[in-house]
Design an enzyme around this catalytic site. Sequence first.
Site, PDB file in Angstrom:
ATOM      1  N   ASP A  81       0.742  -1.286   0.009  1.00 29.94           N
ATOM      2  CA  ASP A  81       0.129   0.091   0.084  1.00 29.94           C
ATOM      3  C   ASP A  81       0.819   1.227   0.096  1.00 29.94           C
ATOM      4  O   ASP A  81       1.918   1.093   0.752  1.00 29.94           O
ATOM      5  CB  ASP A  81      -0.653   0.063   1.217  1.00 29.94           C
ATOM      6  CG  ASP A  81      -2.025  -0.990   1.044  1.00 29.94           C
ATOM      7  OD1 ASP A  81      -2.683  -0.767  -0.247  1.00 29.94           O
ATOM      8  OD2 ASP A  81      -2.462  -1.566   2.067  1.00 29.94           O
TER       9      ASP A  81
ATOM     10  N   THR B  46     -18.799  22.445  -2.045  1.00 32.66           N
ATOM     11  CA  THR B  46     -18.064  23.543  -2.492  1.00 32.66           C
ATOM     12  C   THR B  46     -16.738  23.077  -2.684  1.00 32.66           C
ATOM     13  O   THR B  46     -15.924  23.648  -3.602  1.00 32.66           O
ATOM     14  CB  THR B  46     -18.109  24.757  -1.291  1.00 32.66           C
ATOM     15  OG1 THR B  46     -17.487  24.045  -0.189  1.00 32.66           O
ATOM     16  CG2 THR B  46     -19.552  25.129  -1.023  1.00 32.66           C
ATOM     17  N   ARG B  47     -16.211  21.969  -1.911  1.00 30.94           N
ATOM     18  CA  ARG B  47     -14.793  21.626  -2.065  1.00 30.94           C
ATOM     19  C   ARG B  47     -13.766  22.591  -1.748  1.00 30.94           C
ATOM     20  O   ARG B  47     -13.085  22.504  -2.466  1.00 30.94           O
ATOM     21  CB  ARG B  47     -14.630  20.848  -3.461  1.00 30.94           C
ATOM     22  CG  ARG B  47     -15.453  19.661  -3.568  1.00 30.94           C
ATOM     23  CD  ARG B  47     -15.545  18.646  -4.809  1.00 30.94           C
ATOM     24  NE  ARG B  47     -14.467  18.535  -5.402  1.00 30.94           N
ATOM     25  CZ  ARG B  47     -14.095  18.965  -6.592  1.00 30.94           C
ATOM     26  NH1 ARG B  47     -15.021  19.400  -7.493  1.00 30.94           N
ATOM     27  NH2 ARG B  47     -13.078  18.752  -7.114  1.00 30.94           N
ATOM     28  N   MET B  48     -14.174  23.578  -1.036  1.00 31.06           N
ATOM     29  CA  MET B  48     -13.180  24.557  -0.539  1.00 31.06           C
ATOM     30  C   MET B  48     -13.271  24.861   0.976  1.00 31.06           C
ATOM     31  O   MET B  48     -14.299  24.123   1.577  1.00 31.06           O
ATOM     32  CB  MET B  48     -13.690  25.815  -1.014  1.00 31.06           C
ATOM     33  CG  MET B  48     -13.298  25.999  -2.581  1.00 31.06           C
ATOM     34  SD  MET B  48     -13.840  27.320  -3.252  1.00 31.06           S
ATOM     35  CE  MET B  48     -15.608  27.433  -3.084  1.00 31.06           C
TER      36      MET B  48
END
Lengths: 554, 687
Positions: B315, B387-389
């Site tokens: 991994d 919003t991914r902010m």
Amino acid sequence: MSGAGLTQIVVYWLALLLLALPLGAYMARVYEGRATFAQRVLGPIERALYRMFGVRAGAEHGWRRYAVALMLFNVLGLVLVFLLQRVQLWLPGNPNDLPNVPPQVAWNTATSFATNTNWQAYGGETTMSHLTQALALGVQNFVSAATGMAVLVAVVRGFTRRHAEHVGNFWVDLTRSTLYILLPLSILLAILLVARGVPMTTGGHATAHLLQPAGHVDEQHLALGPVASQIAIKQLGTNGGGFYNANSAHPFENPTPLTNFFECLALLLIPAALCFTFGALVKNRRQGWGLFVAMFVLVLPFLILAVHQEAGNMEGKEVRLGESASALWATATTAASNGSVNSMHDSYTPLGGLAPMVLMQLGEVAFGGVGSGLYGMLMFAIVAVFISGLMVGRTPELLGKKIEAFEMKMATLAILVPCLATLAGTALACVAGETPGALANPGPHGFSEVLYAFSSQANNNGSAFAGLTASGDFYTTAGGICMWVARYWIIIPVLAIAGSLARKKTIPASAGTLPTDGPLFVVLLVGTVLLVGALTFVPALALGPIAEQLGGAP
Amino acid sequence: MKAPTPRPLFDAPIARRAALEALGKLDPRRMIKNPVMFVVEVGSAFTTLLFLHAVVTGDGDANPAFVGAISLWLWFTVLFANFAEAMAEGRGKAQADSLRRARREVPARRLAEPHRGAATTETPSSKLDAGDHVLVAAGEVIPSDGEIVEGVAAVDESAITGESAPVIRESGGDRSAVTGGTRVLSDWLVVRITTAPGRTFLDRMIAMVEGAVRKKTPNEIALDILLAGLTIIFLLVVVTLLPMSRFAVEQAGGGAPVALTTLVALLVCLIPTTIGGLLSAIGIAGMDRMIQANVIATSGRAVEAAGDVDTLLLDKTGTITYGNRSATGFLPARGVAEAELAEAATLASLADDTPEGKSIVALGTAVLGRAVVAPAGAVQVPFTAQTRMSGVDLTDGRAIRKGASDAIARRLGGGLPADVRSQVDGVAKQGATPLVVASGDRVLGVVRLADIVKAGIRERFAEMRALGIRTVMITGDNPLTAAAIAVEAGVDDFLAEATPEAKLAMIRDYQDRGHLVAMTGDGTNDAPALAQADVAVAMNSGTQAAKEAGNMVDLDSNPTKLLEVVTVGKQMLMTRGALTTFSIANDVSKYFAIIPAALVSTYPQLAALNVMRLHSPQSAVLSAVIFNALIIIALIPVALRGLAVRAAPAAVTLRRNLLVYGLGGLLLPFPFIKAIDLALSGLGLVS
């Protein structure tokens, strides 16, 4: 070693290599079914044979069925040879009215020819009728050799196949080996021999009137018969059973230095070529070379020893052939499990006689019998990669196939059996009441005669040291058992390995894989063969040739 | 992690106990499992009888002192081999004792219903069955292995792992497994028992350490067959030598046949006693080395398979890189100072608790040379999936945002300036993640977040490659990012956007092509892949499902451990191979010692084979036997420590080991046998 002797050896090996390379490639094509020209000519015969015997050429079998077919065929052949000898007096093809062969000798001979040993407890021209020579012994010369080749091909399939149940069809392998390889080569060699004066006739003996009658004797019977054909296959098929008692020392079997050279080449030709066949079939030519070189390296010191020791010793050798050619033959015939002789090994110096003896005791793996030498060598290779695989920290593998407990069990068995048979046979002979009367010499040399006899029979070689009278009940019976055990107790484990390998997956090579085609592996393989051979027979050799050598001239 | 203090090889108490146990191991019923040493024991008993016979009659097989001395040294040979095995076992037993203390019986509170409030009944831990539920409160010992169904707690697992810092265990997710014998430090847990009594992890571990369940590994079985084969050959060599020698006496008309005592001595010297005597010690020591590395294997077979592995699936996160991405640089837009970008980015991250956010604050502080404090009245805007902010609204009207480039672009409406766009592309191409920082509608620049490849990992992979092992990185990243990290870490291959199904398919694909695959895993969704892999190391912190599916458990939960596991596996095989070669090569010298001695009375000329010029036939035989016994003791350290595994191709390793153990084995005995002979004759101990 004389300059002429050295030249002879160099020319011999070069000629052998030059012939073995193309023959090896051709044999690979035969087994792959790609020998197009030969198939066009001989294919109809092959197919007719299959039709006649109801063989389905396309159907392949697992190793068990393959082994059963092989054993049935061999046992049947053995019984046939035995019966023919027992009734030859009442059959045609017996111009000299030779009597039926006594049962013990017949058993010994039947086993001997079925197992590709060709130990002869009898004198050929005075015991066997032409019919017996041709139909019993001649046929076995072909099919016992073909049996060895068939087993080898099955092992090759074990290496090349993955997740496969089948290792081939015994009948097809047997037929192809005989029809495409042994027969054409024999015909070729027989014609060469006839051209140089070897007899080939169905008639009886010729009578010569002596120029100087010796007492009442004024004529001599010269034994003739179908000699050339018999000699060709006895050399090519690592059989060794001659038409005459004196084998290839007899001027009719081996009249000139040239026939001697051809016959000597034929001794090792197929066993050497099979190395290259193996390389071609497993798609790794270096592997084929590796096996060839390992075998050569094993033979070379003994060849040098024999030639060196015999220089100047003409006792028991033919003047027309000389010491070097005789010592070369002695080495080649015991390197291959052939056993034909052109000189009497009994008359060799102690160390000169030790060379052929040790070559047999190594298990007839360098170069060994046709097929059997190489599959025997592969058993040693399995043990060698096992130990070396452990030494590099990885489950050992040979040509991408993992070597595990089952393979080790079978390979150990195959290596063990001839050692056991040789030692047990010799030890029994030491206590047998027959032995003192059968020996020609006292002291260590007498012991060497016994040790040689069992080394020869328990490794399916068939050459005799001479000196020992081996036609007694003990020697014929014990020898027959040794030959039987040494042949089939190896073949069956080998086929079992073929079956087991075929079922396995193939592991791709990486830097962690031990390369099995380089010089390091050759060293390992040679070391393994030498250690097993040497460690097993050192005490016995010490009591025989070594004691004789160190004791000096009596 | 508990630093495993290497135990000294010859720990006095362990050696004392081992010496006693060596005697107990003489029981023929135990000895027969080791055919080589069993033959030696039979030989010892036989020569003892010969000795008694010689003493009583005064005229036995050979002179009584000689027979007695041979017999004594043969017994020593057996004892030395037993001692080696007992030493190897003894080293594991100390560990077993401490584990056993953790396993002691504890009272448990069994719940009638699987939740905290249910009625409880007091039940001893040994009576708990799989499927029962128990309540464990702070300060109590968890009675058996299980899965947490309710609650979250700090657990002290030092009894098993040696790790003193407590770990958090909670229901659901990949950290829900608990081990019997560990202690709850805080809060409470409802645990569903998953194993039957006597089958718990601790039980298995103790059994493994003590070697009680040690089954022979496949290679060990194959080697046993070879050793048995050699023993049979040499048995026959020796048995047939007697009639041959008698025959020689008849033929030569003089001398005496070889003595039975000499024959037994020859047999013991020829059969591979060195490897036969040390074989089981090597296996036990290999398991012991695993345990010292804090890895518990479910079988020796798994350890051995580890040596064969040629493909490692690793991994990315936690194994190849440190757990999380970190900020590694600020790339300001044209006309913006780096300090301005750094300050804005830091302000936007102050309330961001994720490791990435923290790394931005750390980098910002370093760049600015001072700590940034959030101004009063600032309003944090948390990250949302829509919003991914995330960011901060300051009282001065500035609205600072950081986020993925497309999210910022959408917020600005008109897309990003060309120079920032090319910076974004550049960062992405390097395999890093670009975060764009904007203040109001002004784009300040880009923060580069990158995976940090662990120090030294590249070198480890290079070593693996030299051993013929390929490394494959598994990651959920996109192929571009994955490729960049793969290059940096130096792995041979990678699987990007990995799903559990893709992992499983990849393992199968490798296996179909003949490879042996090892992997590590901890989550329940790793279980199918763990079960499929040839060697699967589950993390102790992982779920019960993962531990069940794997064939090893790493108590330190350190995925890099896989590399050590492979090394131990290889070491075990190499030690066996090297000692086998050594043992067989030894035989040559012993022949030179014993054969002339045995046969010289019949054929005096055989004295020429006595190349070591040993004092007398009896001294020669005795010296060989003594050497044969002492070499077992001398090689115990090699057996217990194992051969060093060096990063080299197989051919190089083989050449080296062949030189050391093959050629060494061939030559070494000559001077030593001679030295023993000189000592014996010098002290007047032999005639």
